[in-house]
Enzyme design. Structure first.
Site, PDB file in Angstrom:
ATOM      1  N   ARG A  90       2.637 117.714-107.970  1.00  7.53           N
ATOM      2  CA  ARG A  90       1.991 118.510-106.617  1.00  7.53           C
ATOM      3  C   ARG A  90       2.289 117.673-105.120  1.00  7.53           C
ATOM      4  O   ARG A  90       2.154 118.347-104.323  1.00  7.53           O
ATOM      5  CB  ARG A  90      -0.093 118.133-106.774  1.00  7.53           C
ATOM      6  CG  ARG A  90      -0.029 118.622-105.109  1.00  7.53           C
ATOM      7  CD  ARG A  90      -1.631 117.953-105.018  1.00  7.53           C
ATOM      8  NE  ARG A  90      -2.933 118.648-105.825  1.00  7.53           N
ATOM      9  CZ  ARG A  90      -3.398 118.138-106.975  1.00  7.53           C
ATOM     10  NH1 ARG A  90      -3.522 116.655-106.560  1.00  7.53           N
ATOM     11  NH2 ARG A  90      -4.412 118.845-107.395  1.00  7.53           N
ATOM     12  N   TYR A  91       2.807 117.232-105.381  1.00 12.01           N
ATOM     13  CA  TYR A  91       3.552 115.950-104.178  1.00 12.01           C
ATOM     14  C   TYR A  91       4.812 115.827-104.631  1.00 12.01           C
ATOM     15  O   TYR A  91       5.649 115.744-105.950  1.00 12.01           O
ATOM     16  CB  TYR A  91       2.840 114.207-104.621  1.00 12.01           C
ATOM     17  CG  TYR A  91       1.412 114.393-104.165  1.00 12.01           C
ATOM     18  CD1 TYR A  91       0.911 114.582-102.120  1.00 12.01           C
ATOM     19  CD2 TYR A  91       0.645 114.064-105.154  1.00 12.01           C
ATOM     20  CE1 TYR A  91      -0.478 114.844-102.426  1.00 12.01           C
ATOM     21  CE2 TYR A  91      -0.446 113.812-104.637  1.00 12.01           C
ATOM     22  CZ  TYR A  91      -0.934 114.548-103.371  1.00 12.01           C
ATOM     23  OH  TYR A  91      -2.959 113.970-103.122  1.00 12.01           O
ATOM     24  N   ARG A  94       5.823 112.272-106.404  1.00  6.76           N
ATOM     25  CA  ARG A  94       5.296 112.099-108.045  1.00  6.76           C
ATOM     26  C   ARG A  94       4.336 113.198-108.425  1.00  6.76           C
ATOM     27  O   ARG A  94       4.454 113.786-108.743  1.00  6.76           O
ATOM     28  CB  ARG A  94       4.435 110.978-107.382  1.00  6.76           C
ATOM     29  CG  ARG A  94       3.343 111.074-106.364  1.00  6.76           C
ATOM     30  CD  ARG A  94       2.952 109.988-105.427  1.00  6.76           C
ATOM     31  NE  ARG A  94       2.364 110.135-104.449  1.00  6.76           N
ATOM     32  CZ  ARG A  94       2.095 111.298-103.736  1.00  6.76           C
ATOM     33  NH1 ARG A  94       3.193 111.765-103.422  1.00  6.76           N
ATOM     34  NH2 ARG A  94       0.965 111.124-102.334  1.00  6.76           N
ATOM     35  N   CYS A 103     -11.390 109.702-123.611  1.00  2.00           N
ATOM     36  CA  CYS A 103     -12.400 108.946-122.727  1.00  2.00           C
ATOM     37  C   CYS A 103     -12.953 107.356-123.142  1.00  2.00           C
ATOM     38  O   CYS A 103     -13.499 108.067-124.192  1.00  2.00           O
ATOM     39  CB  CYS A 103     -12.811 109.112-122.121  1.00  2.00           C
ATOM     40  SG  CYS A 103     -11.557 110.524-120.626  1.00  2.00           S
ATOM     41  N   CYS A 107     -17.918 110.360-118.304  1.00  2.98           N
ATOM     42  CA  CYS A 107     -18.713 110.716-117.048  1.00  2.98           C
ATOM     43  C   CYS A 107     -18.791 111.909-116.609  1.00  2.98           C
ATOM     44  O   CYS A 107     -18.453 113.242-116.961  1.00  2.98           O
ATOM     45  CB  CYS A 107     -17.327 109.951-115.584  1.00  2.98           C
ATOM     46  SG  CYS A 107     -16.523 108.963-115.963  1.00  2.98           S
ATOM     47  N   CYS A 110     -17.487 113.506-114.164  1.00  5.89           N
ATOM     48  CA  CYS A 110     -16.152 113.623-114.070  1.00  5.89           C
ATOM     49  C   CYS A 110     -15.372 115.429-113.392  1.00  5.89           C
ATOM     50  O   CYS A 110     -15.807 116.038-113.931  1.00  5.89           O
ATOM     51  CB  CYS A 110     -15.266 114.230-115.834  1.00  5.89           C
ATOM     52  SG  CYS A 110     -13.598 113.882-115.855  1.00  5.89           S
ATOM     53  N   ARG A 112     -12.555 116.457-114.276  1.00  5.61           N
ATOM     54  CA  ARG A 112     -11.996 117.329-115.677  1.00  5.61           C
ATOM     55  C   ARG A 112     -12.395 117.406-116.933  1.00  5.61           C
ATOM     56  O   ARG A 112     -11.914 117.209-118.198  1.00  5.61           O
ATOM     57  CB  ARG A 112     -10.400 116.345-115.724  1.00  5.61           C
ATOM     58  CG  ARG A 112      -9.829 115.903-115.275  1.00  5.61           C
ATOM     59  CD  ARG A 112      -8.118 115.870-115.350  1.00  5.61           C
ATOM     60  NE  ARG A 112      -7.584 115.715-114.060  1.00  5.61           N
ATOM     61  CZ  ARG A 112      -6.896 114.353-113.423  1.00  5.61           C
ATOM     62  NH1 ARG A 112      -7.264 113.312-114.561  1.00  5.61           N
ATOM     63  NH2 ARG A 112      -5.640 114.288-112.881  1.00  5.61           N
ATOM     64  N   ASP A 270     -15.711 115.835-105.956  1.00  7.78           N
ATOM     65  CA  ASP A 270     -14.678 116.773-106.213  1.00  7.78           C
ATOM     66  C   ASP A 270     -15.862 118.350-106.049  1.00  7.78           C
ATOM     67  O   ASP A 270     -17.261 117.683-106.993  1.00  7.78           O
ATOM     68  CB  ASP A 270     -13.791 117.303-107.669  1.00  7.78           C
ATOM     69  CG  ASP A 270     -13.093 116.606-106.879  1.00  7.78           C
ATOM     70  OD1 ASP A 270     -12.365 115.925-105.683  1.00  7.78           O
ATOM     71  OD2 ASP A 270     -12.141 116.110-108.072  1.00  7.78           O
ATOM     72  N   ASP A 307     -10.025 115.149-102.424  1.00  8.17           N
ATOM     73  CA  ASP A 307      -8.998 115.543-102.758  1.00  8.17           C
ATOM     74  C   ASP A 307      -9.832 117.395-102.445  1.00  8.17           C
ATOM     75  O   ASP A 307     -10.246 117.841-103.015  1.00  8.17           O
ATOM     76  CB  ASP A 307      -9.178 115.874-103.910  1.00  8.17           C
ATOM     77  CG  ASP A 307      -7.952 115.179-105.520  1.00  8.17           C
ATOM     78  OD1 ASP A 307      -6.472 116.013-104.273  1.00  8.17           O
ATOM     79  OD2 ASP A 307      -7.682 115.002-105.715  1.00  8.17           O
ATOM     80  N   LYS A 314      -4.819 114.412-101.805  1.00  7.19           N
ATOM     81  CA  LYS A 314      -6.185 113.771-101.115  1.00  7.19           C
ATOM     82  C   LYS A 314      -5.890 113.505 -99.684  1.00  7.19           C
ATOM     83  O   LYS A 314      -4.518 113.416 -98.696  1.00  7.19           O
ATOM     84  CB  LYS A 314      -5.593 112.386-101.731  1.00  7.19           C
ATOM     85  CG  LYS A 314      -5.663 112.149-103.206  1.00  7.19           C
ATOM     86  CD  LYS A 314      -5.479 111.518-103.323  1.00  7.19           C
ATOM     87  CE  LYS A 314      -5.782 111.026-105.225  1.00  7.19           C
ATOM     88  NZ  LYS A 314      -4.055 112.062-105.718  1.00  7.19           N
TER      89      LYS A 314
HETATM   90  C1  LIG Z   1      -3.641 111.125-106.678  1.00  5.68           C
HETATM   91  C2  LIG Z   1      -3.466 111.777-107.473  1.00  5.68           C
HETATM   92  C3  LIG Z   1      -1.158 111.309-107.492  1.00  5.68           C
HETATM   93  C4  LIG Z   1      -1.949 110.080-106.841  1.00  5.68           C
HETATM   94  O1  LIG Z   1      -1.613 110.387-105.642  1.00  5.68           O
HETATM   95  P1  LIG Z   1      -1.606 108.382-104.570  1.00  5.68           P
HETATM   96  O2  LIG Z   1      -1.794 109.017-103.256  1.00  5.68           O
HETATM   97  O3  LIG Z   1       0.268 108.774-104.772  1.00  5.68           O
HETATM   98  O4  LIG Z   1      -2.179 107.242-105.477  1.00  5.68           O
HETATM   99  C5  LIG Z   1      -0.306 112.148-108.117  1.00  5.68           C
HETATM  100  N1  LIG Z   1      -0.631 113.196-108.060  1.00  5.68           N
HETATM  101  C6  LIG Z   1      -1.761 114.298-108.399  1.00  5.68           C
HETATM  102  C7  LIG Z   1      -1.451 115.736-109.089  1.00  5.68           C
HETATM  103  C8  LIG Z   1      -2.715 113.479-107.716  1.00  5.68           C
HETATM  104  O5  LIG Z   1      -4.216 114.165-108.130  1.00  5.68           O
HETATM  105  S1  SF4 Z   2     -13.744 110.560-114.913  1.00  2.00           S
HETATM  106 FE1  SF4 Z   2     -13.351 111.723-116.256  1.00  2.00          FE
HETATM  107  S2  SF4 Z   2     -11.005 111.489-116.566  1.00  2.00           S
HETATM  108 FE2  SF4 Z   2     -12.018 109.508-115.745  1.00  2.00          FE
HETATM  109  S3  SF4 Z   2     -12.823 107.914-117.291  1.00  2.00           S
HETATM  110 FE3  SF4 Z   2     -14.899 109.504-116.807  1.00  2.00          FE
HETATM  111  S4  SF4 Z   2     -14.513 111.328-118.120  1.00  2.00           S
HETATM  112 FE4  SF4 Z   2     -12.372 110.157-118.524  1.00  2.00          FE
END
Ligand SMILES: *Cc1c(COP(=O)(O)O)cnc(C)c1O
Ligand code: SF4
Length: 382
Positions: A90-91, A94, A103, A107, A110, A112, A270, A307, A314
């Site tokens: 996305r960025y 990174r 996991c 959670c 979550c 995801r 989220d 986010d 973010k």
């Molecule tokens: C959070 C995130 C990152 C890392 O973001 P930082 O602000 O550098 O910590 C990178 N890729 C994705 C898809 C993310 O959600």
């Molecule tokens: S927030 Fe989601 S990905 Fe993170 S530890 Fe909990 S269940 Fe796993």
């Protein structure tokens, strides 16, 4: 079997076991765990003090998960930004790499939720493809291993992944996101620490939401990682009924620093289907930042971020009243005690940045109600 594997296997995953330990009617949650798996490690189970407390809410399934309005499954549109399976780019510099969907606990809030804990996540060859993507994308200098939880991988697999990543010359940073130290501290073995040490710089961001999670055992696990030279950050999700309170959050950030973990991000929850009962207002988060900034160690204050739904990434949020007004003369500021101060700009100090960007972006600031009574019209024609 390694000790931590046995402890993980002793976790609560079946509704019936939950009934035995916590007095929950298994029929009530049978339907939920079919869609959204449950796992509660012995460490987490021991931290629950009462039905409905802050730890309970994070791990015990709730009817509200099923009665949710139509929120998206994938609110951050991670699937759309995935050039190869399990990698989100996305960025610019990174990427996020999901190396497992297992996991230590599942959670309930979550993001995801659609992915975690289900069978058949990583198919043969997919990890190699993701690593190949990183090898040819030389703009990527930072990779975040996520999931799921990368610290649930067996030692040999984690070692292999880290080794492959370290063989890519343009990858500077390797980060891991993990909830393991806080929920399965036995996993932080000396063998794991020895593996991690070989591939520095390795950073870890650990998931913690409530001060009660920082038991002596958990703090010791964080200490072992810190002793292995891993800088530790914390990621916290703002959750209704769990930590949406300045006093709880202040205790959490203090406990984190005692565990050698620096608060990094505080996330607004989220918009994920099945998790809306955890959402708070944005003002709640701002109120928490206001209660921390200036009132306690700056080291203890995380960045509060949203986010952005739809994949915007973010976005940092500060209480709006620190910068009351800004123009070419100076900045009108308010401190943590609500006292007003003035910071003068340098004379003739305007560079291309101020003229090209600052002036164009600032009108939004001018439109904020905090600006009333401060209307010299500086931005009105910008
Ligand atoms: C959070 C995130 C990152 C890392 O973001 P930082 O602000 O550098 O910590 C990178 N890729 C994705 C898809 C993310 O959600
Ligand atoms: S927030 Fe989601 S990905 Fe993170 S530890 Fe909990 S269940 Fe796993």
């Amino acid at each position: 079997m390694e000790e931590w594997r046995q402890i993980l296997a002793d976790s609560i995953v079946k509704p019936k076991d939950l009934a035995d330990h916590l007095g929950v009617d298994p029929k009530e949650i049978e339907a939920i765990v079919g869609d959204y798996p449950m796992r509660i490690t012995p460490t987490v189970l021991a931290t629950i003090k009462a039905q409905g407390d802050a730890i309970w809410k994070q791990v015990v399934p709730d009817q509200a998960e099923m009665a949710d309005f139509e929120a998206p499954d994938d609110p951050l549109e991670e699937d759309l930004m995935s050039p190869v399976p399990h990698l989100v780019h996305r960025y610019p510099d990174r990427v996020l790499l999901m190396v497992t969907n297992q996991c230590p606990i599942y959670c309930r809030f979550c993001t995801r939720k659609r992915l975690v804990g289900k069978p058949g996540f990583l198919k043969k060859g997919e990890l190699d493809r993701a690593i190949e993507y990183l090898r040819v994308h030389r703009e990527v200098r930072d990779v975040i291993l996520s999931g799921g939880d990368p610290l649930l991988l067996p030692d040999h697999l984690l070692d292999r992944i880290l080794k492959a990543l370290r063989s890519i010359p343009h990858l500077e940073l390797i980060r891991l996101g993990s909830r393991v130290p806080g929920t399965l501290p036995q996993r932080i073995t000396s063998r794991l620490c020895e593996i991690v040490k070989k591939y520095h710089p390795i950073y870890m961001n650990l998931h913690f939401n409530h001060p009660d999670e920082l038991t002596p055992e958990v703090k010791a696990a964080c200490g072992r990682l810190a002793d292995a030279g891993v800088p530790l950050g914390a990621q916290t999700v703002l959750l209704k009924g769990v930590n949406d309170d300045p006093d709880v959050m202040k205790r959490l950030v203090h406990q984190l620093l005692l565990a050698r973990v620096k608060p990094y991000y505080l996330y607004q929850a989220d918009l994920t289907k099945g998790t809306n009962h955890f959402r708070t207002t944005v003002e709640t988060g701002m109120q928490i930042i206001r209660a921390l900034q200036g009132h306690t160690s700056g080291m203890a204050v995380p960045h509060f971020v949203i986010d952005a739904p739809g994949g915007g990434g973010k976005i940092p949020i500060l209480p709006p009243d620190y910068l009351v007004h800004l123009d070419e003369d100076g900045a009108l500021l308010k401190n943590y005690e609500n006292k007003t101060f003035h910071y003068p700009q340098p004379a003739n100090g305007h560079g291309p940045f101020d003229l090209a960007q600052g002036r164009r972006e600032l009108p939004m600031l001018g439109a904020h109600p905090a600006m009333s009574g401060c209307s010299d019209g500086a931005f009105e024609d910008a």
